[in-house]
Design an enzyme around this catalytic site. Structure first.
Site, mmCIF file in Angstrom:
data_model
loop_
_atom_site.group_PDB
_atom_site.id
_atom_site.type_symbol
_atom_site.label_atom_id
_atom_site.label_comp_id
_atom_site.label_asym_id
_atom_site.label_seq_id
_atom_site.Cartn_x
_atom_site.Cartn_y
_atom_site.Cartn_z
ATOM 1 C CD GLU A 1 6.292 0.312 -5.903
ATOM 2 O OE1 GLU A 1 5.799 -0.069 -6.974
ATOM 3 O OE2 GLU A 1 5.810 0.032 -4.789
ATOM 4 N N GLY B 1 0.826 -1.203 0.000
ATOM 5 C CA GLY B 1 0.000 0.000 0.000
ATOM 6 C C GLY B 1 0.859 1.250 0.000
#
Length: 358
Positions: A211, A181
């Site tokens: 990321e 998430g």
């Protein structure tokens, strides 16, 4: 003579996969059939080829809203235990057919409880599906070991529940815990009780970090959640200049050989890097970081482990030694026992690459 380093040869190579999402790897035909069975009417296309194309194009659109919509559809058809079981079984079969000999596949069980499935039943459906697919794959002559990683969603508050499930089911095929998430705004130590539960049980964990967010996210995963591996982790490259010394966190990640679960095609899709050729996977590997190469979401990215390794090798000038290195690194980082690791290394991975070298 060594085999040519092309897709056919790479498919024959024994491969290890550490970062693959169950809800990101469905067969398009399966999505259609599960939607029909469940009365799910929201699919954007109604034949397998068109649907597969839609998933890839939506994920590649540069729109985060459209990218996330792709998962609304896959999760939407996975709200029954029998659907989860089928998806997991087919995942094991598809990875085995691609030459993967060991895989850890992750799923947030809370995502498939909206239809009323108890979360424990969701976990058991995943485990049952992987077991069935692995048995079939072995009978077909393509043996594979599949471990399950259970994700807690960062933006929700079920971390302790998921951590408890990791501990409860770890003798049944669950190998570790993950946080997935949005990285930004939801630090990996937001619910300390979950981390403490994992610590007390000595449970493995990997954390999505580096990321969408930068090195601060990586530092928080290592120090706040005590992550053993970094899901993606590729933004460590922000501290790896083309010339000059490494930044302090990059030096630590290199020195400690923290495994990076790198997924280049996925990173290109989400706009982190413009192309695989300009992705830092080659630079990080060359400098000795513990790089592994992964698929992330095979349906959305339109990739396999074979295609990802083949494309990275072509873009960064890798040979069979490089592919064997990233495979052995992945095996060393796997959340499995030493006996299984040694068996795969000595009986499967090294003989497989020796044969390809000729």
């Amino acid at each position: 003579m060594p085999a040519p380093l092309d897709a056919d040869s790479v498919r024959r190579a024994p491969k290890v996969l550490l970062h693959d999402h169950l809800d990101g790897g469905l067969r398009p035909q399966t999505v259609l059939e599960l939607a029909d069975e469940a009365g799910y009417r929201a699919l954007p296309a109604h034949d397998a080829e068109a649907l597969g194309t839609w998933f890839r194009e939506a994920a590649d659109s540069g729109s985060l809203v459209r990218y996330l919509e792709t998962f609304a559809h896959t999760v939407g058809v996975m709200q029954r235990p029998e659907a989860v079981r089928r998806v997991a079984r087919e995942c094991a079969l598809d990875l085995a057919a691609d030459g993967v000999v060991y895989a850890e596949v992750r799923m947030a069980p809370e995502l498939v409880t909206a239809g009323g499935t108890p979360i424990e039943e969701a976990v058991e459906a995943i485990l049952d599906g992987f077991a069935a697919g692995s048995t079939e794959a072995a009978a077909a002559g393509t043996p594979i070991t599949v471990g399950t990683l259970l994700c807690a969603m960062r933006q929700e508050d079920r971390w302790e529940e998921v951590a408890g499930l990791v501990v409860r089911y770890r003798d049944a095929g669950v190998v570790g815990f993950d946080l997935a998430g949005p990285e930004i705004g939801f630090p990996p130590d937001r619910i300390p009780g979950a981390i403490a539960l994992l610590d007390r049980a000595g449970a493995h964990r990997t954390v999505h970090a580096g990321e969408a967010a930068g090195v601060d996210s990586i530092r928080a995963a290592l120090d706040g959640a005590r992550a053993e591996r970094l899901g993606h982790g590729v933004r460590i490259a922000d501290e790896v200049p083309m010339e000059g010394p490494l930044g302090p966190l990059a030096r630590r990640v290199l020195d400690e050989q923290v495994p990076l679960e790198v997924a280049p095609s996925s990173n290109v899709q989400t706009g982190a890097y413009p192309s695989i050729a300009r992705h830092p996977v080659g630079r990080l590997h060359r400098l000795g970081f513990a790089v592994t190469v992964n698929t992330d979401n095979r349906l959305m990215s339109g990739v396999s482990v074979t295609s990802e390794l083949t494309d990275v090798a072509a873009a960064h000038g890798w040979g069979w030694d490089d592919l064997q290195t990233v495979t052995e690194r992945a095996l060393a980082a796997a959340f499995t026992d030493d006996a299984e690791r040694a068996r795969l290394l000595d009986d499967v991975v090294r003989p497989g690459y020796a044969a390809l070298r000729g």
